[in-house]
Motif scaffolding. Structure first.
Motif, PDB file in Angstrom:
ATOM      1  N   UNK A   3       0.819  -1.209   0.000  1.00 61.50           N
ATOM      2  CA  UNK A   3       0.000   0.000   0.000  1.00 61.50           C
ATOM      3  C   UNK A   3       0.860   1.269   0.000  1.00 61.50           C
ATOM      4  N   UNK A   6       4.131   2.870  -5.045  1.00 62.05           N
ATOM      5  CA  UNK A   6       3.342   3.396  -6.156  1.00 62.05           C
ATOM      6  C   UNK A   6       2.784   2.245  -6.994  1.00 62.05           C
ATOM      7  N   UNK A 225       3.321  20.920 -11.562  1.00 57.46           N
ATOM      8  CA  UNK A 225       2.600  20.177 -10.519  1.00 57.46           C
ATOM      9  C   UNK A 225       1.259  20.852 -10.217  1.00 57.46           C
ATOM     10  N   UNK A 229      -3.104  19.419 -11.056  1.00 58.64           N
ATOM     11  CA  UNK A 229      -4.093  19.357  -9.966  1.00 58.64           C
ATOM     12  C   UNK A 229      -5.310  20.211 -10.291  1.00 58.64           C
ATOM     13  N   UNK A 230      -5.040  21.431 -10.787  1.00 58.23           N
ATOM     14  CA  UNK A 230      -6.141  22.330 -11.148  1.00 58.23           C
ATOM     15  C   UNK A 230      -6.940  21.757 -12.331  1.00 58.23           C
ATOM     16  N   UNK A 291       4.723  13.089 -12.454  1.00 58.13           N
ATOM     17  CA  UNK A 291       3.764  13.356 -11.375  1.00 58.13           C
ATOM     18  C   UNK A 291       2.478  12.553 -11.577  1.00 58.13           C
ATOM     19  N   UNK A 294       3.131   8.614 -11.158  1.00 52.65           N
ATOM     20  CA  UNK A 294       3.472   8.151  -9.806  1.00 52.65           C
ATOM     21  C   UNK A 294       2.403   8.560  -8.783  1.00 52.65           C
ATOM     22  N   UNK A 295       1.988   9.811  -8.810  1.00 53.70           N
ATOM     23  CA  UNK A 295       1.066  10.316  -7.776  1.00 53.70           C
ATOM     24  C   UNK A 295      -0.344  10.611  -8.297  1.00 53.70           C
ATOM     25  N   UNK A 296      -0.430  11.145  -9.518  1.00 53.82           N
ATOM     26  CA  UNK A 296      -1.704  11.672 -10.006  1.00 53.82           C
ATOM     27  C   UNK A 296      -2.803  10.635 -10.180  1.00 53.82           C
ATOM     28  N   UNK A 298      -3.505   7.470  -9.152  1.00 54.20           N
ATOM     29  CA  UNK A 298      -4.189   6.910  -7.964  1.00 54.20           C
ATOM     30  C   UNK A 298      -5.023   7.957  -7.225  1.00 54.20           C
ATOM     31  N   UNK A 299      -4.525   9.204  -7.195  1.00 54.71           N
ATOM     32  CA  UNK A 299      -5.255  10.297  -6.524  1.00 54.71           C
ATOM     33  C   UNK A 299      -6.562  10.602  -7.258  1.00 54.71           C
ATOM     34  N   UNK A 302      -9.056   7.876  -6.651  1.00 56.88           N
ATOM     35  CA  UNK A 302      -9.612   7.947  -5.292  1.00 56.88           C
ATOM     36  C   UNK A 302     -10.673   9.059  -5.207  1.00 56.88           C
ATOM     37  N   UNK A 306     -14.773   9.003  -4.514  1.00 59.70           N
ATOM     38  CA  UNK A 306     -15.450   9.731  -3.420  1.00 59.70           C
ATOM     39  C   UNK A 306     -16.582  10.603  -3.978  1.00 59.70           C
TER      40      UNK A 306
ATOM     41  N   UNK B   9       1.498  26.480  -4.911  1.00 57.71           N
ATOM     42  CA  UNK B   9       1.568  25.080  -5.355  1.00 57.71           C
ATOM     43  C   UNK B   9       1.670  24.148  -4.156  1.00 57.71           C
ATOM     44  N   UNK B  12      -1.661  24.009  -2.361  1.00 58.01           N
ATOM     45  CA  UNK B  12      -2.649  23.225  -3.115  1.00 58.01           C
ATOM     46  C   UNK B  12      -2.378  21.727  -2.955  1.00 58.01           C
ATOM     47  N   UNK B  16      -4.905  19.052  -1.183  1.00 64.34           N
ATOM     48  CA  UNK B  16      -5.403  17.861  -1.878  1.00 64.34           C
ATOM     49  C   UNK B  16      -5.017  16.597  -1.102  1.00 64.34           C
ATOM     50  N   UNK B  25      -7.451   7.576   1.949  1.00 64.00           N
ATOM     51  CA  UNK B  25      -6.355   7.180   1.057  1.00 64.00           C
ATOM     52  C   UNK B  25      -5.023   7.151   1.822  1.00 64.00           C
ATOM     53  N   UNK B  26      -4.167   6.190   1.468  1.00 57.75           N
ATOM     54  CA  UNK B  26      -2.818   6.161   2.050  1.00 57.75           C
ATOM     55  C   UNK B  26      -1.981   7.210   1.321  1.00 57.75           C
ATOM     56  N   UNK B  29       3.253   8.623   0.123  1.00 59.62           N
ATOM     57  CA  UNK B  29       4.004   9.082  -1.059  1.00 59.62           C
ATOM     58  C   UNK B  29       3.806  10.576  -1.313  1.00 59.62           C
ATOM     59  N   UNK B  30       2.602  11.065  -1.010  1.00 60.39           N
ATOM     60  CA  UNK B  30       2.282  12.462  -1.283  1.00 60.39           C
ATOM     61  C   UNK B  30       3.010  13.379  -0.298  1.00 60.39           C
TER      62      UNK B  30
END
Lengths: 308, 61
Positions: A3, A6, A225, A229-230, A291, A294-296, A298-299, A302, A306, B9, B12, B16, B25-26, B29-30
């Protein structure tokens, strides 16, 4: 333990990137890279074309217009942010914004594979939206820069391989429907392997570009980055408007958050030789692609779970 | 303006991440990404402050 790790595909990318920074280059020859992208684009196109034929409704036309508007909005928002917070000239500003208004098919392929691994379904129309989202930012960017000059040729705007391959796949998949099924079934197992190889290549390329930011390094890294997100938030709003499922919302958020590193650089290099395409490419590939992979993704998945 | 944008940045990204964490969420990493970005922005802003102080000193002299 898993968990904290990545996604499995992101690790191919991450290891290749780290190894490149340590001095070992795992990038493929251009012809091999081209073959990988051909397989990925044709598989996405064929599957999309098949599914579109079976799921076609008239609302798809209005939804497509909304998606095109999303591409225009993302480009204008990116332009506004760059204009407000950086000292770039107009040509560089519009070029960077056009990269972030367009999409990355590679990131989309990673998101598709991520959803498949999780067993999440999605609307077939998303395969069409990839092709639709490639163009608005290019048109807006070129129009903005050439308002007082002669227009750029259609060949410069439409004549790039990724868009053509996607369209070929969509048309053949759409025309032949179930008849194309054996071919799609043969391509499907290859898809994950090709994607892993593609990510190893992209990791090596991204790793080699980290030193090429130039004088705008801090702004470019933060923008690369901030903007995904935006844009993902704007994509989420659009997905809710279109009534997409969790899988579809994840994919539209990913598309909005991704930045082009194939089509837009190719078009702007030809149409705007004075623009600094290299710095936009470094931001979109080295930072935003990394980004998102690796991070975006899964985010976004999620948050889609929701909200949607 | 670039420094203001880099703090925006970070804010933000933090917002998030906290939202994702509060919804289950785990996010290890973030937080690692945020920490790396904080170090990078701090290092860059220290460098730019040094340069501007040096310029000011030179013009005063």
């Amino acid at each position: 333990m898993s968990s904290f790790l990545p996604d499995i595909l992101a690790l191919f990318f991450l290891f290749s990137l780290i190894i490149r920074r340590l001095g070992v280059n795992l990038a493929f020859q251009p012809a091999t890279y081209q073959l990988l992208t051909y397989v990925l684009l044709l598989t996405i196109g064929l599957k999309g074309g098949q599914a579109l034929t079976s799921e076609f409704t008239f609302s798809l036309i209005s939804n497509s217009l909304i998606v095109i508007a999303l591409g225009v909005v993302l480009t204008l928002v990116a332009m506004l942010i760059i204009h407000t917070f950086s000292a770039m000239n107009q040509s560089d500003r519009v070029t960077l914004a056009a990269h972030y208004g367009s999409v990355s098919v590679g990131t989309f392929a990673v998101a598709l594979s991520y959803l498949q691994l999780k067993g999440v379904s999605y609307e077939a129309a998303l395969n069409l939206y990839v092709a639709l989202l490639e163009l608005p930012s290019i048109l807006v960017g070129l129009w903005w820069l050439n308002r007082n000059q002669s227009s750029t040729s259609l060949k410069t705007i439409f004549g790039h391989q990724s868009l053509m391959l996607l369209l070929i796949g969509l048309v053949i998949g759409g025309l032949y429907g179930d008849i194309a099924e054996p071919m799609v079934k043969q391509l499907q197992p290859l898809f994950a392997v090709m994607l892993a190889l593609y990510l190893i290549h992209m990791g090596a390329v991204a790793g080699s570009k980290f030193g090429e930011f130039g004088s705008n390094q801090l702004f470019l890294i933060c923008f690369a980055i901030f903007m995904p997100l935006l844009a993902a938030a704007i994509g989420l709003g659009t997905a809710l408007l279109l009534g997409l499922s969790i899988g579809g919302t994840t994919l539209l958020m990913t598309l909005a958050a991704s930045a082009s590193y194939i089509a837009v650089p190719a078009v702007f290099e030809q149409a705007q030789p004075n623009a600094n395409v290299a710095q936009a490419l470094v931001a979109s590939l080295a930072v935003t692609f990394s980004f998102n992979v690796i991070w975006g993704i899964p985010l976004y998945h999620h948050i889609a779970g929701v909200v949607a | 303006m670039t420094l203001v944008f880099s703090f925006l940045t970070l804010l933000m990204l933090l917002a998030v991440t906290l939202v994702a964490q509060s919804t289950g969420m785990v996010v290890t990493n973030y937080f690692m990404l945020i920490a790396a970005l904080v170090v990078y922005v701090g290092w860059k802003s220290r460098k730019s402050v040094k340069v501007s102080l040096l310029k000011r000193g030179r013009s005063a002299a």
